[in-house]
Design an enzyme around this catalytic site. Structure first.
Site, short mmCIF file in Angstrom:
data_model
loop_
_atom_site.label_atom_id
_atom_site.label_comp_id
_atom_site.label_asym_id
_atom_site.label_seq_id
_atom_site.Cartn_x
_atom_site.Cartn_y
_atom_site.Cartn_z
N ASP A 30 -48.65 -125.40 38.02
CA ASP A 30 -47.43 -125.37 38.84
C ASP A 30 -47.78 -124.73 40.19
O ASP A 30 -48.48 -123.73 40.28
CB ASP A 30 -46.33 -124.57 38.13
CG ASP A 30 -44.97 -124.82 38.75
OD1 ASP A 30 -44.13 -125.44 38.09
OD2 ASP A 30 -44.75 -124.40 39.91
N ILE A 31 -47.25 -125.32 41.26
CA ILE A 31 -47.56 -124.86 42.62
C ILE A 31 -46.92 -123.50 42.91
O ILE A 31 -47.37 -122.77 43.80
CB ILE A 31 -47.11 -125.92 43.65
CG1 ILE A 31 -47.87 -125.79 44.96
CG2 ILE A 31 -45.60 -125.89 43.87
CD1 ILE A 31 -47.71 -126.99 45.88
N HIS A 99 -41.12 -133.42 32.87
CA HIS A 99 -42.28 -132.53 32.78
C HIS A 99 -41.98 -131.38 31.84
O HIS A 99 -40.85 -130.90 31.78
CB HIS A 99 -42.70 -132.01 34.16
CG HIS A 99 -41.58 -131.39 34.94
ND1 HIS A 99 -40.64 -132.14 35.61
CD2 HIS A 99 -41.23 -130.10 35.15
CE1 HIS A 99 -39.78 -131.34 36.21
NE2 HIS A 99 -40.10 -130.09 35.93
P1 AMP Z 1 -37.98 -128.21 37.46
O1 AMP Z 1 -37.76 -129.65 37.89
O2 AMP Z 1 -36.80 -127.35 37.72
O3 AMP Z 1 -38.44 -128.09 36.04
O4 AMP Z 1 -39.13 -127.59 38.36
C1 AMP Z 1 -40.12 -128.36 38.99
C2 AMP Z 1 -41.39 -127.55 39.05
O5 AMP Z 1 -42.36 -128.32 39.74
C3 AMP Z 1 -41.28 -126.21 39.80
O6 AMP Z 1 -41.73 -125.16 38.96
C4 AMP Z 1 -42.19 -126.40 41.03
O7 AMP Z 1 -42.86 -125.22 41.39
C5 AMP Z 1 -43.14 -127.47 40.54
N1 AMP Z 1 -43.72 -128.30 41.59
C6 AMP Z 1 -43.06 -128.92 42.60
N2 AMP Z 1 -43.92 -129.59 43.38
C7 AMP Z 1 -45.16 -129.40 42.86
C8 AMP Z 1 -46.47 -129.83 43.23
N3 AMP Z 1 -46.70 -130.60 44.30
N4 AMP Z 1 -47.52 -129.42 42.46
C9 AMP Z 1 -47.31 -128.63 41.40
N5 AMP Z 1 -46.09 -128.19 40.99
C10 AMP Z 1 -45.03 -128.56 41.72
#
Ligand code: AMP
Ligand code: ZN
Length: 115
Positions: A30-31, A99
Site C-alpha cells: 500500500d502506498i 482489493h
Molecule cells: P480503500 O479503497 O478504502 O480500501 O483504500 C484504497 C487503498 O489503496 C488505500 O489504502 C491507498 O493508500 C491505496 N492506494 C491508492 N493508490 C495506490 C497506489 N498507486 N499504489 C498502492 N496503493 C495505493
C-alpha cells in the site's frame, strides 16, 4: 479499464512495489501504509467491489485469499494479521477495484472499530 488505477498497476502502466504476481493475482505494498506490514492483494480481473462478486469469481477469489494468507506468513505476520475489504460508500471504499488489505507487524493492532 484504462481509468482504473489498480488495472493500470496490473498492466504495468503505473509503478508499484510488487510482492507477488501471477496470471490471476497481484499483490503490492500500500502506498500509504497504516501498519508496519500493509499490502493489497487484487484479482487482475476488474471487479469494482466485493458487492459485485458472483459465482464466476469463486476461483479467482480463492486465489486472492490463499495468496493473502501465504504472503502474510512470508512477510512477518506469523502471529496473525488483519484482512480488510472496504466496500462501497458505507465501507469507505476509495479505489473501485476489489482489493484485500493485509495489515500486521510485530505489535497487536488497534481495535477494529471505535465503539
Ligand atoms: P480503500 O479503497 O478504502 O480500501 O483504500 C484504497 C487503498 O489503496 C488505500 O489504502 C491507498 O493508500 C491505496 N492506494 C491508492 N493508490 C495506490 C497506489 N498507486 N499504489 C498502492 N496503493 C495505493
Ligand atoms: Zn480495475
Amino acid at each position: 479499464m484504462s481509468d482504473c488505477i489498480f488495472c493500470r498497476i496490473a498492466a504495468g502502466e503505473i509503478p508499484a512495489k510488487k510482492l507477488y504476481e501471477d496470471e490471476h493475482v497481484l499483490a503490492f505494498h500500500d502506498i500509504n501504509p497504516v501498519a508496519p506490514v500493509h499490502f493489497l492483494v487484487i484479482p487482475k480481473l476488474h471487479v469494482p467491489s466485493m458487492a459485485e462478486l458472483g459465482p464466476e469469481h469463486v476461483e479467482v477469489m480463492g486465489r486472492v485469499m490463499t495468496t493473502a494468507a501465504r504472503l502474510a506468513r512470508e512477510n512477518g505476520c506469523g502471529e496473525g494479521f488483519r484482512t480488510i475489504i472496504n466496500t462501497g460508500r458505507v465501507g469507505r471504499q476509495e479505489v473501485y477495484h476489489l482489493h484485500v488489505h493485509v495489515l500486521g507487524g510485530p505489535e497487536v493492532l488497534p481495535a477494529m472499530l471505535k465503539r
